[in-house]
Scaffold this motif. Structure first.
Motif, short mmCIF file in Angstrom:
data_model
loop_
_atom_site.label_atom_id
_atom_site.label_comp_id
_atom_site.label_asym_id
_atom_site.label_seq_id
_atom_site.Cartn_x
_atom_site.Cartn_y
_atom_site.Cartn_z
N GLU A 88 0.90 -1.39 0.04
CA GLU A 88 -0.07 -0.03 0.11
C GLU A 88 0.66 1.23 -0.03
O GLU A 88 1.74 1.50 0.52
CB GLU A 88 -0.74 0.09 1.38
N LEU A 89 0.38 2.38 -0.66
CA LEU A 89 1.14 3.53 -0.72
C LEU A 89 1.05 4.24 0.56
O LEU A 89 -0.09 4.78 0.71
CB LEU A 89 0.77 4.51 -1.92
N LEU A 90 2.13 4.34 1.35
CA LEU A 90 2.03 4.71 2.94
C LEU A 90 2.54 6.28 2.66
O LEU A 90 3.18 6.72 2.15
CB LEU A 90 3.15 4.00 3.85
N GLU A 91 1.39 7.14 3.10
CA GLU A 91 1.70 8.49 3.48
C GLU A 91 1.91 8.80 4.90
O GLU A 91 0.98 8.42 5.94
CB GLU A 91 0.45 9.35 3.34
N LEU A 92 3.28 9.17 5.23
CA LEU A 92 3.59 9.02 6.60
C LEU A 92 3.79 10.52 6.85
O LEU A 92 3.72 11.56 6.69
CB LEU A 92 5.15 8.63 6.84
#
Length: 355
Positions: free
Chosen positions: A351-355
């Motif tokens: 999953e494209l993680l937005e941190l």
């Protein structure tokens, strides 16, 4: 080890070779268990000799009990000749892809009545199909990588440097059971992530940038390899589109790669997906490479590769898109090929993680 040696002896008979000199450290380890940095293996028709120096003699006796251990007193070539003559060698194979021209020429000058025959990647091709114990080691290495990825996420904050993240990944994997890291860890931020093999630097992280991390642990000599790309802060539409496309290409390849294909056929599965979207020029490396005692082994999954994919092979599947000035995305898993398709050994989220 005995089974491996017998397989090699059968290959040597096909090449009409009496004896083989094995010089490459990974091949010596595969055939004997010896992990020292100074050694040469002589595989004869019935016996195997391991030549090493005094510093490794005790280690060799412990790690390679099935070998006759010879401690070098003179030059390597003098010891070679004595053993070769004792076992009545006539045609001797050597690893032509590893032995230097200088070493070959020096040995050839001292031999009379013995023919040296170049043999390239004979042992490497035996190593390509893994035994269950080898797959278990690669799986353990992959799990160490997964744990390192989970560990590193809280460290990804504004102002952290690429080197700081790379060092934290390395420290965590070794502390938790890795023998070492498999290669220089790649951490690349922002526009620098468009370089597939960027050199990790003192660059600081800013919001909105890609963070591309390529790393792998070594467990009992065996390598795993993974790449994940994440974002600091909120993603843009273009970032999400590029990331989605890379993941789609990888998932398609994972679902379609099968035993019996050759490397270029496997590569084309993912490359077609990326080409169709207009990014063919931005995917300039192979789809994958073999994994094992080395980080890059047979098979190669690339546009020109004729390597036959067989059940039991372990390799990476790692499509990417790299756009200078914008950044790059790569998603990479370690896998093992089964009779019914690919089994993914890397367990980290894609999953494209937005941190």
């Amino acid at each position: 080890m005995r089974v491996r040696l017998e397989k090699l002896r059968k290959r040597l008979a096909e090449y009409q070779v009496d004896v083989m000199l094995v010089s490459k450290p990974e091949n010596i380890r595969y055939l004997s268990g010896f992990t020292g940095s100074s050694g040469v293996l002589i595989v004869g028709p019935r016996e195997t000799f391991l030549l090493t120096d005094f510093c490794y003699a005790e280690q060799a006796r412990g790690e390679a009990p099935q070998c006759n251990i010879c401690v070098k007193r003179n030059s390597d070539s003098d010891e070679f000749i004595a053993v070769l003559r004792d076992i009545g060698s006539r045609t001797v194979g050597f690893e032509s892809h590893f032995v230097t021209v200088k070493d070959h020429d020096e040995l050839a000058k001292k031999i009379s009545g013995i023919t040296l025959k170049p043999l390239a990647q004979v042992v490497e091709r035996l190593r390509a199909v893994k035994e269950e114990e080898e797959v278990a080691c690669i799986t353990k290495a992959a799990r160490l990588g997964d744990a390192a990825f989970s560990h590193i996420l809280p460290f990804i904050k504004p102002g952290v440097t690429e080197k700081e993240l790379a060092l934290e990944l390395e420290f965590f994997m070794i502390k938790n059971g890795a023998e070492k890291v498999g290669f220089d860890i790649i951490v690349a931020f922002g526009a620098r992530s468009s370089m597939p093999h960027a050199r990790t630097s003192d660059e600081k992280l800013y919001p909105g940038e890609f963070i591309k991390m390529d790393f792998g642990a070594v467990y009992k000599g065996y390598h795993a390899d993974m790449t994940r790309t994440v974002i600091l802060g909120r993603t843009t539409k273009r970032q999400r589109e590029i990331y989605r496309l890379v993941c789609e290409a990888q998932e398609l390849a994972l679902s379609k790669i099968s035993a019996g294909q050759v490397g270029k056929e496997a590569d084309e599965i993912a490359r077609f997906c990326i080409r169709k979207a207009g990014y063919d020029e931005n995917f300039g490396h192979n789809l994958g490479h073999g994994l094992g005692l080395e980080i890059h082994e047979i098979p190669v999954l690339g546009p020109r590769s004729e390597d036959l994919l067989e059940a039991g092979m372990t390799f990476t599947v790692e499509p990417g898109i790299y756009i200078p000035g914008f950044g790059g995305v790569r998603v990479e898993d370690s896998v093992v090929l089964k009779k019914d398709g690919v089994k993914v050994l890397t367990g980290s989220t894609k999953e494209l993680l937005e941190l």
